[in-house]
Write an enzyme that holds these catalytic residues in place. Structure first.
Site, PDB file in Angstrom:
ATOM      1  N   LYS A  11      87.221  66.816  72.489  1.00 49.54           N
ATOM      2  CA  LYS A  11      86.135  66.954  73.453  1.00 49.54           C
ATOM      3  C   LYS A  11      86.128  65.769  74.432  1.00 49.54           C
ATOM      4  CE  LYS A  11      83.230  69.497  70.114  1.00 49.54           C
ATOM      5  NZ  LYS A  11      81.963  69.439  69.321  1.00 49.54           N
ATOM      6  N   TYR A  51      81.015  78.765  73.119  1.00 51.26           N
ATOM      7  CA  TYR A  51      79.908  78.500  72.191  1.00 51.26           C
ATOM      8  C   TYR A  51      78.860  79.622  72.191  1.00 51.26           C
ATOM      9  CZ  TYR A  51      81.399  73.678  71.159  1.00 51.26           C
ATOM     10  OH  TYR A  51      82.075  72.564  70.719  1.00 51.26           O
ATOM     11  N   ASN A 114      80.652  64.405  68.835  1.00 51.01           N
ATOM     12  CA  ASN A 114      81.469  64.405  67.612  1.00 51.01           C
ATOM     13  C   ASN A 114      82.956  64.652  67.854  1.00 51.01           C
ATOM     14  OD1 ASN A 114      81.355  67.144  68.060  1.00 51.01           O
ATOM     15  ND2 ASN A 114      80.284  67.651  66.147  1.00 51.01           N
ATOM     16  N   HIS A 117      86.686  69.704  68.226  1.00 51.49           N
ATOM     17  CA  HIS A 117      86.323  71.063  67.813  1.00 51.49           C
ATOM     18  C   HIS A 117      87.470  71.663  67.009  1.00 51.49           C
ATOM     19  CE1 HIS A 117      85.079  75.267  67.978  1.00 51.49           C
ATOM     20  NE2 HIS A 117      86.363  75.521  68.200  1.00 51.49           N
ATOM     21  N   GLU A 128      89.019  82.115  70.187  1.00 51.16           N
ATOM     22  CA  GLU A 128      89.147  80.854  70.931  1.00 51.16           C
ATOM     23  C   GLU A 128      90.553  80.673  71.508  1.00 51.16           C
ATOM     24  OE1 GLU A 128      87.685  78.095  67.978  1.00 51.16           O
ATOM     25  OE2 GLU A 128      85.658  78.916  68.137  1.00 51.16           O
TER      26      GLU A 128
END
Ligand code: DAT
Ligand code: MG
Length: 152
Positions: A11, A51, A114, A117, A128
């Site tokens: 990310k 998402y 975080n 992914h 995805e």
């Protein structure tokens, strides 16, 4: 199965913090094979689609703002049980609950930052990979030399 594939993305915080190489290193070291890799700034639409199952959550807008800033380093990794093992290597969603030694447990402390992914099921991986690597020729089928020493 043998040719299972998962979608992994570093990310924007992970990219800015220079953690791309460390993430790649962990998957390579484990014995997984890289079959897709690119750096992108995902559109808001793309991020919302990625998402989609979280669209009702109070943190959704913040999540989309954060991800769609980019850059994101998007990858597809292949190998035995890579979907489940990838999640285990990444660690719990909230880094304060991620075991030490996992990627999140080693490199971050905030659920909103975080760094990485990973697909959470076969169905998510399919969705995805199609979303991020949907164009023909974006994934590379190749045979790693010495693969028989990793996977029999
Ligand atoms: P994961 O990324 O471990 O698959 P998820 O799919 O439940 O977790 O959520 C996607 C991302 O949304 C997650 O990596 C960080 C963000 N997120 C999840 N829960 C959150 C919360 N309670 N507050 C803020 N961000 C959250
Ligand atoms: Mg998830």
């Amino acid at each position: 199965t043998f040719s299972e594939r998962t979608f992994i993305a570093v990310k924007p915080d992970g990219v800015h913090r220079g953690l791309v190489g460390k993430v790649i290193q962990r998957f390579e070291d484990r014995g997984y094979k890289l079959v897709g890799l690119k750096q992108v700034v995902p559109s808001r639409d793309m991020t919302e689609e990625h998402y989609a199952d979280l669209s009702k959550k109070p943190f959704f807008k913040g999540l989309v703002d954060y991800m769609s800033q980019g850059p994101v380093v998007a990858m597809v990794w292949e190998g035995k049980d890579v979907i489940r093992q990838g999640r285990a290597m990444i660690g719990a969603t909230n880094p304060l609950e991620s075991a030490p030694g996992t990627i999140r447990g080693q490199y971050c402390i905030s659920v909103g930052r975080n760094i990485i992914h990973g697909s959470d099921s076969f169905e998510s991986a399919e969705k995805e990979i199609g979303l991020w690597f949907g164009k023909a020729g974006e994934l590379v089928d190749w045979t790693q030399s010495g693969a028989e020493w990793v996977q029999s």
